[in-house]
Motif scaffolding. Structure first.
Motif, PDB file in Angstrom:
ATOM      1  N   TYR A 100      40.606 -90.709 117.005  1.00  0.00           N
ATOM      2  CA  TYR A 100      40.179 -91.928 117.659  1.00  0.00           C
ATOM      3  C   TYR A 100      39.685 -91.624 119.076  1.00  0.00           C
ATOM      4  O   TYR A 100      40.260 -90.807 119.792  1.00  0.00           O
ATOM      5  CB  TYR A 100      41.329 -92.939 117.716  1.00  0.00           C
ATOM      6  CG  TYR A 100      42.092 -93.037 116.425  1.00  0.00           C
ATOM      7  CD1 TYR A 100      41.467 -93.482 115.264  1.00  0.00           C
ATOM      8  CD2 TYR A 100      43.432 -92.658 116.353  1.00  0.00           C
ATOM      9  CE1 TYR A 100      42.153 -93.549 114.056  1.00  0.00           C
ATOM     10  CE2 TYR A 100      44.132 -92.721 115.158  1.00  0.00           C
ATOM     11  CZ  TYR A 100      43.487 -93.157 114.011  1.00  0.00           C
ATOM     12  OH  TYR A 100      44.171 -93.212 112.832  1.00  0.00           O
ATOM     13  N   GLY A 101      38.629 -92.312 119.464  1.00  0.00           N
ATOM     14  CA  GLY A 101      38.070 -92.110 120.787  1.00  0.00           C
ATOM     15  C   GLY A 101      38.923 -92.750 121.864  1.00  0.00           C
ATOM     16  O   GLY A 101      39.770 -93.619 121.590  1.00  0.00           O
ATOM     17  N   PRO A 102      38.734 -92.347 123.107  1.00  0.00           N
ATOM     18  CA  PRO A 102      39.490 -92.947 124.219  1.00  0.00           C
ATOM     19  C   PRO A 102      39.236 -94.449 124.290  1.00  0.00           C
ATOM     20  O   PRO A 102      38.146 -94.930 123.995  1.00  0.00           O
ATOM     21  CB  PRO A 102      38.935 -92.225 125.447  1.00  0.00           C
ATOM     22  CG  PRO A 102      38.337 -90.959 124.922  1.00  0.00           C
ATOM     23  CD  PRO A 102      37.810 -91.298 123.561  1.00  0.00           C
ATOM     24  N   GLY A 103      40.276 -95.173 124.676  1.00  0.00           N
ATOM     25  CA  GLY A 103      40.156 -96.618 124.793  1.00  0.00           C
ATOM     26  C   GLY A 103      41.311 -97.324 124.103  1.00  0.00           C
ATOM     27  O   GLY A 103      42.290 -96.707 123.689  1.00  0.00           O
ATOM     28  N   TRP A 104      41.195 -98.643 123.961  1.00  0.00           N
ATOM     29  CA  TRP A 104      42.261 -99.486 123.417  1.00  0.00           C
ATOM     30  C   TRP A 104      42.091 -99.664 121.903  1.00  0.00           C
ATOM     31  O   TRP A 104      41.016 -99.987 121.430  1.00  0.00           O
ATOM     32  CB  TRP A 104      42.249-100.842 124.103  1.00  0.00           C
ATOM     33  CG  TRP A 104      42.662-100.782 125.535  1.00  0.00           C
ATOM     34  CD1 TRP A 104      41.849-100.720 126.630  1.00  0.00           C
ATOM     35  CD2 TRP A 104      43.997-100.793 126.036  1.00  0.00           C
ATOM     36  NE1 TRP A 104      42.599-100.684 127.783  1.00  0.00           N
ATOM     37  CE2 TRP A 104      43.918-100.728 127.449  1.00  0.00           C
ATOM     38  CE3 TRP A 104      45.268-100.839 125.438  1.00  0.00           C
ATOM     39  CZ2 TRP A 104      45.046-100.718 128.260  1.00  0.00           C
ATOM     40  CZ3 TRP A 104      46.390-100.831 126.248  1.00  0.00           C
ATOM     41  CH2 TRP A 104      46.277-100.776 127.636  1.00  0.00           C
ATOM     42  N   TRP A 105      43.201 -99.443 121.171  1.00  0.00           N
ATOM     43  CA  TRP A 105      43.226 -99.597 119.721  1.00  0.00           C
ATOM     44  C   TRP A 105      44.462-100.410 119.332  1.00  0.00           C
ATOM     45  O   TRP A 105      45.454-100.426 120.049  1.00  0.00           O
ATOM     46  CB  TRP A 105      43.288 -98.231 119.023  1.00  0.00           C
ATOM     47  CG  TRP A 105      42.093 -97.364 119.252  1.00  0.00           C
ATOM     48  CD1 TRP A 105      41.820 -96.604 120.353  1.00  0.00           C
ATOM     49  CD2 TRP A 105      40.995 -97.160 118.360  1.00  0.00           C
ATOM     50  NE1 TRP A 105      40.629 -95.939 120.208  1.00  0.00           N
ATOM     51  CE2 TRP A 105      40.105 -96.260 118.991  1.00  0.00           C
ATOM     52  CE3 TRP A 105      40.679 -97.633 117.088  1.00  0.00           C
ATOM     53  CZ2 TRP A 105      38.915 -95.831 118.389  1.00  0.00           C
ATOM     54  CZ3 TRP A 105      39.499 -97.214 116.481  1.00  0.00           C
ATOM     55  CH2 TRP A 105      38.638 -96.330 117.131  1.00  0.00           C
ATOM     56  N   ILE A 106      44.390-101.053 118.164  1.00  0.00           N
ATOM     57  CA  ILE A 106      45.535-101.808 117.659  1.00  0.00           C
ATOM     58  C   ILE A 106      45.823-101.396 116.220  1.00  0.00           C
ATOM     59  O   ILE A 106      44.927-101.318 115.387  1.00  0.00           O
ATOM     60  CB  ILE A 106      45.296-103.333 117.756  1.00  0.00           C
ATOM     61  CG1 ILE A 106      46.532-104.095 117.241  1.00  0.00           C
ATOM     62  CG2 ILE A 106      44.024-103.759 117.033  1.00  0.00           C
ATOM     63  CD1 ILE A 106      46.485-105.580 117.534  1.00  0.00           C
ATOM     64  N   PHE A 107      47.102-101.073 115.971  1.00  0.00           N
ATOM     65  CA  PHE A 107      47.583-100.779 114.621  1.00  0.00           C
ATOM     66  C   PHE A 107      48.299-102.019 114.105  1.00  0.00           C
ATOM     67  O   PHE A 107      49.385-102.356 114.602  1.00  0.00           O
ATOM     68  CB  PHE A 107      48.575 -99.608 114.632  1.00  0.00           C
ATOM     69  CG  PHE A 107      47.958 -98.259 114.886  1.00  0.00           C
ATOM     70  CD1 PHE A 107      47.733 -97.372 113.850  1.00  0.00           C
ATOM     71  CD2 PHE A 107      47.635 -97.863 116.174  1.00  0.00           C
ATOM     72  CE1 PHE A 107      47.184 -96.117 114.089  1.00  0.00           C
ATOM     73  CE2 PHE A 107      47.080 -96.622 116.424  1.00  0.00           C
ATOM     74  CZ  PHE A 107      46.856 -95.744 115.373  1.00  0.00           C
ATOM     75  N   PRO A 108      47.753-102.736 113.120  1.00  0.00           N
ATOM     76  CA  PRO A 108      48.510-103.844 112.525  1.00  0.00           C
ATOM     77  C   PRO A 108      49.830-103.330 111.962  1.00  0.00           C
ATOM     78  O   PRO A 108      49.951-102.161 111.586  1.00  0.00           O
ATOM     79  CB  PRO A 108      47.582-104.348 111.416  1.00  0.00           C
ATOM     80  CG  PRO A 108      46.211-103.901 111.843  1.00  0.00           C
ATOM     81  CD  PRO A 108      46.420-102.584 112.537  1.00  0.00           C
ATOM     82  N   ARG A 109      50.832-104.180 111.933  1.00  0.00           N
ATOM     83  CA  ARG A 109      52.180-103.768 111.524  1.00  0.00           C
ATOM     84  C   ARG A 109      52.153-102.987 110.219  1.00  0.00           C
ATOM     85  O   ARG A 109      51.614-103.441 109.210  1.00  0.00           O
ATOM     86  CB  ARG A 109      53.083-104.991 111.370  1.00  0.00           C
ATOM     87  CG  ARG A 109      54.524-104.623 111.037  1.00  0.00           C
ATOM     88  CD  ARG A 109      55.377-105.856 110.791  1.00  0.00           C
ATOM     89  NE  ARG A 109      56.762-105.461 110.534  1.00  0.00           N
ATOM     90  CZ  ARG A 109      57.765-105.666 111.384  1.00  0.00           C
ATOM     91  NH1 ARG A 109      57.545-106.252 112.539  1.00  0.00           N
ATOM     92  NH2 ARG A 109      58.983-105.275 111.078  1.00  0.00           N
ATOM     93  N   GLY A 110      52.736-101.787 110.277  1.00  0.00           N
ATOM     94  CA  GLY A 110      52.867-100.963 109.091  1.00  0.00           C
ATOM     95  C   GLY A 110      51.630-100.206 108.686  1.00  0.00           C
ATOM     96  O   GLY A 110      51.668 -99.427 107.727  1.00  0.00           O
ATOM     97  N   GLU A 111      50.512-100.397 109.378  1.00  0.00           N
ATOM     98  CA  GLU A 111      49.263 -99.748 109.004  1.00  0.00           C
ATOM     99  C   GLU A 111      49.137 -98.371 109.647  1.00  0.00           C
ATOM    100  O   GLU A 111      49.619 -98.133 110.754  1.00  0.00           O
ATOM    101  CB  GLU A 111      48.066-100.607 109.412  1.00  0.00           C
ATOM    102  CG  GLU A 111      47.997-101.956 108.707  1.00  0.00           C
ATOM    103  CD  GLU A 111      47.725-101.811 107.220  1.00  0.00           C
ATOM    104  OE1 GLU A 111      47.045-100.837 106.845  1.00  0.00           O
ATOM    105  OE2 GLU A 111      48.173-102.674 106.453  1.00  0.00           O
ATOM    106  N   CYS A 112      48.479 -97.453 108.946  1.00  0.00           N
ATOM    107  CA  CYS A 112      48.261 -96.098 109.459  1.00  0.00           C
ATOM    108  C   CYS A 112      46.965 -95.982 110.249  1.00  0.00           C
ATOM    109  O   CYS A 112      46.823 -95.064 111.063  1.00  0.00           O
ATOM    110  CB  CYS A 112      48.231 -95.088 108.311  1.00  0.00           C
ATOM    111  SG  CYS A 112      49.764 -94.956 107.383  1.00  0.00           S
ATOM    112  N   LYS A 113      46.011 -96.863 109.981  1.00  0.00           N
ATOM    113  CA  LYS A 113      44.704 -96.776 110.646  1.00  0.00           C
ATOM    114  C   LYS A 113      44.522 -97.958 111.585  1.00  0.00           C
ATOM    115  O   LYS A 113      44.782 -99.106 111.214  1.00  0.00           O
ATOM    116  CB  LYS A 113      43.582 -96.746 109.599  1.00  0.00           C
ATOM    117  CG  LYS A 113      43.605 -95.499 108.722  1.00  0.00           C
ATOM    118  CD  LYS A 113      42.440 -95.502 107.745  1.00  0.00           C
ATOM    119  CE  LYS A 113      42.439 -94.247 106.886  1.00  0.00           C
ATOM    120  NZ  LYS A 113      41.296 -94.228 105.928  1.00  0.00           N
ATOM    121  N   PRO A 114      44.044 -97.676 112.794  1.00  0.00           N
ATOM    122  CA  PRO A 114      43.869 -98.760 113.760  1.00  0.00           C
ATOM    123  C   PRO A 114      42.474 -99.364 113.729  1.00  0.00           C
ATOM    124  O   PRO A 114      41.578 -98.859 113.060  1.00  0.00           O
ATOM    125  CB  PRO A 114      44.087 -98.033 115.089  1.00  0.00           C
ATOM    126  CG  PRO A 114      43.478 -96.678 114.844  1.00  0.00           C
ATOM    127  CD  PRO A 114      43.775 -96.358 113.387  1.00  0.00           C
TER     128      PRO A 114
END
Length: 335
Positions: free
Chosen positions: A182-196
Motif C-alpha cells: 500500500y502506498g503512503p497515506g490514509w487507509w481503512i481496513f473494515p472489521r475483519g478484512e485483510c485488504k484496505p
C-alpha cells in the motif's frame, strides 16, 4: 471553567476506560468522578495466585503507565517495576557479567479480592475496539478475556504505520509510512478484512496535511488539516458523511478533538507562541475559548492529557515541570 483538583511531583496520567476515568500517579491510582478522586490507593501487585488464592510474593510498582479495559470487571494495566539486574554469560567459560534493564509488568484488577495481580506470562497489552489484546512471551496475540473470536488480520501484515485508530465497530484506520502493498497515506481496513480501501476525505482536502482524531469510547471521528486551496479545515464524520465545522483563523495547530456524550465538541490547539488553548463549539457554530486558570507556554501537549467522561466531565492534566522534574496538576471542568 477548570478547577485544580490535585497536584503531584510525579507524572499524572489519565486513562479513560469503559465506565470510568482512572487517574494514576506513581504507584497510586484513583477513580475520577464528580470533580473528585475516589478510592485512592497504593497499588501493591501480587503474583498469579494458586488454587488456594495464595500468592508467592508482592511488590509496589514505581509507576502505572497504562490502564485499559472495562471498569471494574475487565481492567488491565502496565506497571513499571524499576531497574533490574540480570546475569549473562561472560566471554570466558564459567564467567558471568551483569546488565540492567527496565522491568515492566502486565497486571489485572481482581475485584473479588480487591487486588492487582501480576501476569508474567503476558508481555504486552493493547486496547482494540471493544476488547483488550494481549501478547505472550511467544509473541502470539490473544484476547485478554479469553475469547476465541478471531484476531484482527491487519495485525499480521507487518505494515509500518503510525498508531492505528480503531473504531468501536472494529474498523482500522492507519496512516501508512511504508508497505510493500500500500502506498503512503490514509487507509481503512473494515472489521475483519485483510485488504484496505483508501480512506475517503471531504472533497478538496489535501490528504498529506490531514490528521485524524478518534475517541473510540464515543466513536466520534474528526479530522483537521488544509484544503488544496490552502484554507484550513475541521471536519466531523456523522453517519458516514463528513460535515465541515467552522475552521480556525490564525496561527494554530490542532492537538486534539474530543466529544462528550451530550454532543459537545472541544478542541485543543497549540499556538506557535507556543500557547495551549481549548475551544468549545457553540450551538451557534462558533469556537468559544474555554478559560484555563494558568498562563504558560508548553513545548508540547500530548492529546491523552485531556479526556472526557461518560458524565460529561472534562479532565485535564498539565505538567509544569522540566529537565526531568515533574510538577503535574490535575484540573476538572463540567462540560
Amino acid at each position: 471553567m477548570f478547577t485544580a483538583i490535585a497536584s503531584s511531583q510525579q507524572r499524572i496520567r489519565l486513562h479513560r476506560l469503559q465506565g470510568a476515568v482512572i487517574v494514576s500517579t506513581g504507584p497510586y491510582i484513583a477513580r475520577a468522578q464528580g470533580g473528585r478522586l475516589h478510592d485512592q490507593r497504593e497499588m501493591e501487585l501480587v503474583t498469579v495466585p494458586d488454587a488456594q488464592q495464595v500468592s508467592s510474593s508482592s511488590t509496589v510498582p514505581l509507576e502505572i503507565s497504562r490502564v485499559v479495559g472495562r471498569w471494574p470487571d475487565q481492567v488491565w494495566g502496565l506497571a513499571y517495576i524499576g531497574m533490574v539486574a540480570s546475569a549473562i554469560p561472560g566471554p570466558e567459560p564459567g564467567s558471568t557479567s551483569w546488565t540492567t534493564f527496565n522491568k515492566h509488568a502486565v497486571i489485572r484488577w481482581d475485584g473479588a479480592y480487591d487486588r492487582w495481580v501480576e501476569h508474567p506470562e503476558i508481555t504486552w497489552i493493547g486496547e482494540w475496539a471493544d476488547g483488550v489484546l494481549a501478547a505472550g512471551a511467544d509473541g502470539k496475540l490473544r484476547w485478554a478475556d479469553g475469547s476465541d473470536r478471531p484476531i484482527p488480520p491487519v495485525l499480521a501484515q507487518g505494515i509500518s504505520a503510525y498508531n492505528p485508530y480503531v473504531t468501536r465497530a472494529g474498523d482500522v484506520i492507519i496512516r501508512v509510512v511504508r508497505s510493500p502493498l500500500y502506498g503512503p497515506g490514509w487507509w481503512i481496513f473494515p472489521r475483519g478484512e485483510c485488504k484496505p480501501e483508501r480512506f475517503e476525505w471531504p472533497l478538496g482536502v489535501d490528504e498529506q496535511s490531514a490528521d485524524i482524531f478518534l475517541d473510540h469510547r464515543s466513536n466520534e471521528l474528526f479530522a483537521s488539516g488544509t484544503m488544496k486551496s490552502g484554507e484550513d479545515f475541521v471536519a466531523h464524520l456523522v453517519q458516514e458523511r463528513w460535515q465541515m465545522l467552522p475552521p480556525f483563523r490564525g496561527n494554530y495547530r490542532v492537538q486534539d478533538i474530543r466529544a462528550t456524550p451530550s454532543g459537545q465538541i472541544f478542541l485543543c490547539t497549540q499556538h506557535r507562541s507556543p500557547r495551549l488553548r481549548i475551544y468549545r463549539l457553540t450551538p451557534g457554530g462558533d469556537w468559544e475559548s474555554v478559560f484555563i486558570p494558568f498562563h504558560v507556554t508548553l513545548d508540547s501537549f500530548p492529546p491523552h492529557q485531556l479526556v472526557t467522561s461518560e458524565e460529561d466531565e472534562l479532565w485535564l492534566e498539565v505538567d509544569f515541570g522540566g529537565d526531568g522534574v515533574h510538577r503535574a496538576v490535575l484540573y476538572h471542568a463540567r462540560a
